[in-house]
Design a protein around this motif. Structure first.
Motif, PDB file in Angstrom:
ATOM      1  N   THR A 350       0.834  -1.198   0.000  1.00 34.87           N
ATOM      2  CA  THR A 350       0.000   0.000   0.000  1.00 34.87           C
ATOM      3  C   THR A 350       0.873   1.254   0.000  1.00 34.87           C
ATOM      4  O   THR A 350       0.351   2.355   0.032  1.00 34.87           O
ATOM      5  N   GLU A 362      -4.490  -4.576  -2.730  1.00 32.32           N
ATOM      6  CA  GLU A 362      -4.388  -3.987  -1.396  1.00 32.32           C
ATOM      7  C   GLU A 362      -4.330  -2.464  -1.479  1.00 32.32           C
ATOM      8  O   GLU A 362      -4.923  -1.761  -0.644  1.00 32.32           O
ATOM      9  N   ALA A 365      -7.792  -1.167  -2.304  1.00 34.21           N
ATOM     10  CA  ALA A 365      -8.668  -1.254  -1.132  1.00 34.21           C
ATOM     11  C   ALA A 365      -8.347  -0.167  -0.121  1.00 34.21           C
ATOM     12  O   ALA A 365      -9.252   0.438   0.475  1.00 34.21           O
ATOM     13  N   TRP A 388      -9.366  -8.352   1.287  1.00 39.44           N
ATOM     14  CA  TRP A 388      -9.000  -6.931   1.190  1.00 39.44           C
ATOM     15  C   TRP A 388      -9.881  -6.091   2.106  1.00 39.44           C
ATOM     16  O   TRP A 388      -9.406  -5.128   2.719  1.00 39.44           O
ATOM     17  N   TYR A 392      -8.197  -4.000   5.086  1.00 33.86           N
ATOM     18  CA  TYR A 392      -7.996  -2.591   4.747  1.00 33.86           C
ATOM     19  C   TYR A 392      -9.177  -1.668   4.997  1.00 33.86           C
ATOM     20  O   TYR A 392      -9.008  -0.455   4.987  1.00 33.86           O
ATOM     21  N   SER A 535      -3.751 -13.836  -0.667  1.00 30.63           N
ATOM     22  CA  SER A 535      -3.579 -13.697   0.778  1.00 30.63           C
ATOM     23  C   SER A 535      -2.902 -14.927   1.343  1.00 30.63           C
ATOM     24  O   SER A 535      -3.299 -16.054   1.066  1.00 30.63           O
TER      25      SER A 535
END
Length: 579
Positions: A350, A362, A365, A388, A392, A535
């Protein structure tokens, strides 16, 4: 002047405050549709009755009120089932009107004949067939009362000819509906046993679910008194995570943070208001459980200290008798582990990723989370979108997220958003839609446009069934048939007449998301994301590790080393530092 059953039914729904019915008109439903035409109730015309049930369930969960969906005989009924399973398992107060073939023809293998009472038995708390207009008026009350009492979905099976017949006796249907929720206090012996266990334990961890919705302050008071870390299931995230000084994250395949360690290393784990189903992630020693439904206790792991009762009432009852713990070293240790996990696992992908293509999901999100309204409603598709959203979306006490967290079906996000937005057109509703989920009920884009529902649809378009890919890998299987040809969903939305934004460059994400959220009508944002961003849970078992290893080996021997290398590079930041 006597009224037919259809009109008596619709008037009863009006008295309960029903504002809309979701369904597809026609055939055996015609008498009911005609009665709706003469009422204040709006008919929301969906493209599939499955979406009608999803939408009605979502509206009920947002408002807490009675909602209604409808399907015509035969196929119209069977289309309802998927959404009704979801609504029933989520505890929605939803009434399904399942019209039936003419009563004279039942049992004669008539055109479109099914057996609705059998079909809906497992996805409802009340399911009965109307055999006469007067009996229909009686069981209409029973059906509404059952779902309003928290028994889940109610289904009325209504032959079309009976719906058009006149009702003479409305004695029962004119009854008021009770919707109060009594408080269940704990048994004294069970409560005392739990107090003793807490006082004797040096360290305690709390693991909570959606059942603490009305017990947030009590849970925090308990954690403060016994210096307990608080982990949570996905269902409890939005109720407990925000402003929580004891937060250690989630457990399970969607998990993150130090929840797993805190749960397993504590002398005592207390499950509160959760029916977390993944027993592999739960300890089997010294576990207590508090649940208002006694049938839930002991379903997932060995429970030594069961307590039946409302979470808030139980905690208020035991708190004065609990000895305050002064040693918070265990809590601090878990808080540090949680922080490290967030920095090294969840926070990666991110930051400094504006030039990385395909777009990291990610990152997308996290931007939606940052830019969405403080009181936004998020509907989340099953699959990687669950991950996600779990990792997030930031709760704050005002936001709501919903998904198919108990039924686990695809295609829920868009129709749930229809219901949530229809309930309040002025509140921001955003979907986390997977391309697989969206494509399954893509006709509901027409519903969004027809009713001008200002839903913001964010599509994580990775041309892959990402969660299925992960499931195959952890079982030691190379992924197969999980990827498909790319589809431009922005063009499809434009063809329907919906504003669409397509984003392939991550540098365009922020502006595109801002534009979508500011637009007054419906809009679809088609985000082309990395199909190999899978994930990896924060706590990998040996079996999972061996599964990945076997899958890698078999992929290499199958000539797929390039794909495996790409996936490995995509997931480096997810591997826990301890491995």
């Amino acid at each position: 002047m006597a009224k037919n059953y259809a009109h008596v039914l619709v008037e009863a729904l009006e008295r309960q405050g029903v504002k809309r019915i979701y369904g597809v008109v026609g055939d055996s439903l015609n008498p009911i549709v005609d009665a709706v035409r003469d009422s204040s109730i709006e008919w929301i015309h969906v493209r599939n009755e499955e979406a009608a049930a999803f939408a009605a369930g979502a509206e009920s969960l947002i408002t807490g009120e009675l909602t209604v969906c409808a399907g015509s005989c035969g196929p119209g009924n069977t289309h309802l089932i998927q959404g009704l399973y979801d609504a029933h398992r989520n505890g929605a107060k939803t009434l399904a009107l399942a019209s039936h073939i003419p009563s004279r023809q039942i049992g004669s293998q008539f055109f479109q004949e099914t057996h609705p009472q059998q079909i809906f038995q497992e996805c409802s708390g009340y399911c009965e067939m109307v055999n006469s207009p007067d009996q229909g008026a009686v069981i209409t009350h029973h059906a509404i009362q059952s779902t309003m009492a928290g028994k889940g979905v109610s289904v009325l099976v209504i032959p079309g000819d009976i719906a058009a017949d006149e009702v003479e006796d409305t004695t029962i249907i004119d009854s008021a509906i009770a919707s109060g929720c009594p408080v269940a206090y704990p048994d004294a012996q069970e409560a005392a046993a739990l107090v003793k266990a807490i006082n004797e334990a040096k360290t305690v961890t709390l693991f909570v679910g959606a059942g603490i919705k009305n017990a947030r302050e009590q849970v925090l008071q308990l954690a403060e008194k016994i210096k307990a870390p608080i982990g949570h299931a996905f269902g409890g995230k939005h109720y407990i995570q925000y402003d929580n000084p004891f937060e250690v994250g989630m457990s399970g395949l969607l998990g993150y943070g130090a929840c797993h360690e805190a749960s397993h290393e504590a002398d005592l784990l207390i499950l509160i208001g959760t029916d977390f189903p993944y027993n592999d992630f739960l300890p089997k020693k010294n576990v207590a459980q508090i649940d208002v439904d006694g049938s839930h206790i002991g379903r997932r792991t060995t429970i030594k200290y069961p307590v039946v009762g409302d979470a808030a009432a139980v905690i208020e009852n035991i708190l004065p008798h609990i000895q305050e713990k002064t040693d918070r070293s265990f809590l601090d240790k878990m808080l540090k582990k949680h922080c490290k996990a967030l920095e090294s696992v969840v926070g990666a992908y991110t930051h400094d990723v504006e030039k990385h293509t395909p777009i990291h999901p990610e990152y997308a999100a996290s931007l939606i989370d940052e830019l969405a309204a403080e009181d936004a409603i998020f509907t989340v598709d099953t699959g990687m979108c669950n991950v996600w959203a779990a990792r997030y979306l930031t709760p704050n006490g005002k936001r709501v997220d919903m998904g198919s967290y108990r039924h686990g079906t695809m295609a829920n996000a868009l129709p749930q958003a229809i219901g949530a937005q229809a309930a309040d057109r002025n509140r921001q509703v955003c979907t986390f839609s997977g391309d697989g989920g969206l494509s399954m009920l893509m006709g509901e884009l027409i519903t969004v446009k027809q009713h001008d529902l200002p839903v913001k649809m964010f599509v994580f378009n990775n041309s892959s069934l990402g969660m299925v890919k992960l499931e195959m890998l952890v079982q030691g299987m190379p992924e197969y048939e999980t990827d498909h040809d790319h589809v431009n969903y922005a063009q499809i939305a434009q063809g329907v007449g919906i504003k669409a934004i397509r984003i392939e460059d991550p540098r365009d994400l922020r502006a595109g998301i801002q534009e979508a959220l500011a637009y007054p009508g419906p809009v679809l944002v088609d985000m082309v994301t990395d199909p190999n961003a899978l994930s990896i849970p924060p706590n990998i078992t040996w079996e999972m590790l061996m599964g990945f290893s076997k899958a890698a080996t078999r992929t290499v021997f199958g000539g797929g080393v390039g794909a495996m290398l790409t996936m490995a590079r995509s997931n480096l930041r997810n591997i826990p530092r301890s491995l």
